[in-house]
Enzyme design. Structure first.
Site, PDB file in Angstrom:
ATOM      1  N   LYS A  23      47.938  39.760  36.842  1.00  0.00           N
ATOM      2  CA  LYS A  23      47.925  40.790  37.737  1.00  0.00           C
ATOM      3  C   LYS A  23      47.836  40.414  39.143  1.00  0.00           C
ATOM      4  CE  LYS A  23      44.356  43.219  38.933  1.00  0.00           C
ATOM      5  NZ  LYS A  23      43.316  43.958  39.332  1.00  0.00           N
ATOM      6  N   ASN A  24      46.539  39.357  39.270  1.00  0.00           N
ATOM      7  CA  ASN A  24      46.166  38.926  40.717  1.00  0.00           C
ATOM      8  C   ASN A  24      46.989  38.010  41.200  1.00  0.00           C
ATOM      9  OD1 ASN A  24      43.948  40.819  40.596  1.00  0.00           O
ATOM     10  ND2 ASN A  24      42.586  39.266  39.669  1.00  0.00           N
ATOM     11  N   ARG A  93      42.844  48.208  46.351  1.00  0.00           N
ATOM     12  CA  ARG A  93      42.586  47.234  47.274  1.00  0.00           C
ATOM     13  C   ARG A  93      43.475  46.194  47.724  1.00  0.00           C
ATOM     14  NH1 ARG A  93      39.969  42.645  48.586  1.00  0.00           N
ATOM     15  NH2 ARG A  93      38.458  42.763  50.468  1.00  0.00           N
ATOM     16  N   CYS A 117      38.214  49.072  42.789  1.00  0.00           N
ATOM     17  CA  CYS A 117      37.038  49.426  41.918  1.00  0.00           C
ATOM     18  C   CYS A 117      35.666  49.625  42.905  1.00  0.00           C
ATOM     19  CB  CYS A 117      36.781  47.957  40.992  1.00  0.00           C
ATOM     20  SG  CYS A 117      38.012  48.250  39.675  1.00  0.00           S
ATOM     21  N   ARG A 122      33.632  45.454  50.113  1.00  0.00           N
ATOM     22  CA  ARG A 122      34.709  44.464  50.070  1.00  0.00           C
ATOM     23  C   ARG A 122      35.435  44.505  51.204  1.00  0.00           C
ATOM     24  NH1 ARG A 122      37.269  43.558  44.197  1.00  0.00           N
ATOM     25  NH2 ARG A 122      38.319  45.703  44.619  1.00  0.00           N
ATOM     26  N   ASP A 306      35.148  38.085  37.375  1.00  0.00           N
ATOM     27  CA  ASP A 306      35.806  39.191  36.611  1.00  0.00           C
ATOM     28  C   ASP A 306      35.529  39.042  35.015  1.00  0.00           C
ATOM     29  OD1 ASP A 306      37.037  40.302  38.705  1.00  0.00           O
ATOM     30  OD2 ASP A 306      38.988  39.540  38.781  1.00  0.00           O
ATOM     31  N   ILE A 328      29.152  37.228  43.829  1.00  0.00           N
ATOM     32  CA  ILE A 328      30.257  37.614  44.499  1.00  0.00           C
ATOM     33  C   ILE A 328      30.022  39.038  44.953  1.00  0.00           C
ATOM     34  CG2 ILE A 328      32.793  37.733  44.387  1.00  0.00           C
ATOM     35  CD1 ILE A 328      31.663  34.851  44.182  1.00  0.00           C
ATOM     36  N   ARG A 399      44.244  49.328  35.189  1.00  0.00           N
ATOM     37  CA  ARG A 399      45.013  48.814  36.165  1.00  0.00           C
ATOM     38  C   ARG A 399      45.010  47.261  35.832  1.00  0.00           C
ATOM     39  NH1 ARG A 399      40.637  48.496  39.612  1.00  0.00           N
ATOM     40  NH2 ARG A 399      42.066  47.433  40.867  1.00  0.00           N
TER      41      ARG A 399
END
Length: 430
Positions: A23-24, A93, A117, A122, A306, A328, A399
Site C-alpha cells: 500500500k505504502n 493522510r 489514523c 503528523r 507499523d 516515531i 485501509r
C-alpha cells in the site's frame, strides 16, 4: 450495523499465503502519475480502501481510472482540476502526496490538510518548508494548503528535520520537474521511497542516491508515462510472521521480499521463531515458546513502527520481560489498553515505553481497533487467546490489509467477518 471480526483462538497456523502489493508504495506511485500526460499501467496493486481513496482523488482531478483485478490503468491526459477536496483527503493522510506533483506540473495546487489514523500528530511542515525553499508561494487557510509557483519550481538543497517518508516522496516528485538540481538531505530510506524513485526513473527522471540519506534529483522539462509493478508489502509479510509466532504452527509466505525485512526477521529469530527464505518465499515455524526481546522503533532499516503493535502481541506470549520503545509516533500504544482487557500484562511508562511481562494466557474479549496496525494486533491476539475475540471498528483494517480474514482462514485460523446483527443471531443460537 458495523461489521466485526470474530476469532476463535487456539488454532495453530499451517499452509501457504500470498503477500499483496505494498500500500505504502502504491499510493505515492499513483500520485506520481500526475507528473506526466499519458497512460500508465500499474500491476500488483492491492485492493484496499486507501488505494480506492487515491484513485477516487485522481478521478476527481480528471484522471481516467480502469481497474482490472490487481492492475490499474491510469490516464492523466485530461487533468481538469488542481484541487484535492477535504471530503477525500480527510480519509487518508497520503492524499497530501498529490501536492508536489500538481505544483510541479501545473504550477499550482490546493490540497486539504490530511487525515488518517489517530496515532498522533503528523504535521506536513517538512513538505511545506521544502516546497517553499524551491520557490513555491504557500498559504494555509481554511484547512487547505494553497500553493503556486508561476515560474516553476527551482532545485535547491533541502535538509529534512527528520527522515519523513511522505515529505521525501513529495519533494522528490516535485524536484523531477524543477529547474536545476535538488539535493534532499536526511532523506527517508524506506523500500517504498526507493520504489517510487525507481518508478520515476522509468518515467525518465534523473535520480541518484536512492536508499541513502542523500538523494540527488536533476530536474527535467517533462516526464513520460510508464508501467510498473508494485513491490511486496513488507508490513503484511511481517504481520503473517508475527501471526505464526503468536499462534504457533508452520507457514509459507509467497511473493515476499525478505531483504526489506531483515531487522524484523532477525528480531523474530532472536525471539525463537524459525525462519528461512529462498527468493520471494519465506518459511516460518514456531514450535517452542518465544523468548522476550526488546525493540526500539526507528526509520528504515530499523524496526518499523507499523509492526510494533503486532510484535507486542508476540511478547505477551514470550517468556520474560520485554521493553518496547516507540520513537516515531507519540500516541501509538492505544492497542496496549485493549490487550490488557484480554489479560496481557503491560505497563506503560509514559507515551513511548511499554513493558510487557510475557508467558501469561490471553482470553478472548470484545476489543476495539483504534487504528490500522492496532486492528491487526488484536486479530493476532485473538489467534493466541483462548475463547472468542470480537474486534470492532474493523474498517481501519480495510485501509491496509487485503483480504486478511480470508488469508488467515486459509492458514487454518478460525476467523470470520460478520455484521453485528449476525453475531447477535449466533449468540442466541448457541
Amino acid at each position: 450495523m458495523e461489521e466485526v471480526i470474530v476469532v476463535e483462538g487456539g488454532e495453530r497456523l499451517k499452509g501457504e499465503v500470498q503477500v499483496s502489493g505494498a500500500k505504502n508504495a502504491a499510493l505515492p506511485i499513483l500520485a506520481a502519475t500526475l507528473l506526466a500526460e499519458g497512460s500508465f499501467i500499474l500491476d500488483n496493486i492491492p485492493q484496499l480502501e486507501d488505494v480506492r481513496t487515491m484513485t477516487e482523488l485522481l478521478s476527481t482531478l480528471g484522471a481516467k481510472i480502469i481497474s482490472r483485478k490487481s492492475s490499474l490503468y491510469v490516464d492523466t491526459c485530461r487533468i481538469i482540476s488542481h484541487e484535492a477536496p477535504y471530503e477525500l483527503v480527510k480519509r487518508m493522510r497520503a492524499s497530501v502526496l498529490v501536492l508536489g506533483p500538481l505544483l510541479a506540473r501545473f504550477r499550482r495546487a490546493k490540497v486539504a490538510l490530511p487525515g488518517g489514523c489517530s496515532i498522533g500528530a503528523r504535521p506536513i511542515d517538512f513538505h511545506l518548508e521544502g516546497l517553499r525553499k524551491m520557490g513555491a508561494r504557500l498559504r494555509v487557510d481554511g484547512g487547505f494548503v494553497e500553493a503556486e509557483a508561476p515560474r516553476g519550481l527551482r532545485g535547491k538543497e533541502i535538509v529534512l528535520g527528520f527522515p519523513s517518508v511522505t515529505a521525501t516522496e513529495n519533494l522528490m516528485m516535485a524536484a523531477t520537474l524543477a529547474k536545476g538540481k535538488t539535493v534532499i538531505h536526511q532523506a527517508a530510506k524506506e523500500p517504498e521511497v526507493v520504489a517510487l524513485g525507481h518508478f520515476l526513473q522509468t518515467m525518465g527522471a534523473k535520480i541518484e542516491g536512492l536508499g541513502t540519506e542523500t538523494i540527488f534529483i536533476e530536474g527535467l522539462e517533462g516526464l513520460q508515462p510508464a508501467g510498473y509493478r508494485i513491490i511486496a508489502d513488507r508490513i503484511e509479510t511481517g504481520t503473517f510472521l508475527m501471526a505464526v509466532a503468536a499462534a504457533g504452527g508452520e507457514i509459507t509466505i509467497r511473493g515476499a521480499c525478505p531483504e526489506h525485512l531483515q531487522t524484523v526477521i532477525n528480531t523474530l529469530m532472536d525471539a525463537g521463531l524459525e525462519i528461512s527464505w529462498e527468493g520471494e518465499t519465506i518459511y516460518a515455524r514456531q514450535s517452542h515458546p518465544l523468548r522476550a526481546v526488546d525493540i526500539v522503533t526507528a526509520p528504515y532499516p530499523g524496526f518499523p513502527t507499523d509492526l510494533q503493535a503486532q510484535f507486542m502481541v508476540c511478547m505477551t506470549q514470550a517468556k520474560g520481560i520485554s521493553v518496547i520503545r516507540e520513537t516515531i509516533f507519540e500516541n501509538r500504544f492505544q492497542h496496549a489498553l485493549e490487550l490488557k482487557r484480554m489479560g496481557a500484562e503491560i505497563k506503560l511508562a509514559g507515551k513511548q515505553v511499554a513493558i510487557v511481562r510475557g508467558g501469561g494466557k490471553l482470553s478472548g474479549a470484545k476489543v476495539r481497533a483504534t487504528d490500522l496496525r492496532a486492528g491487526a494486533s488484536l486479530i493476532l491476539a485473538g489467534l493466541a487467546a483462548t475463547g472468542r475475540t470480537v474486534v470492532q471498528e474493523v474498517h481501519h483494517l480495510d485501509r491496509g490489509y487485503e483480504n486478511i480474514v480470508e488469508k488467515l482462514a486459509g492458514l487454518g485460523a478460525n476467523i470470520q467477518r460478520l455484521k453485528g446483527d449476525e453475531l447477535l443471531e449466533q449468540a442466541f443460537s448457541k
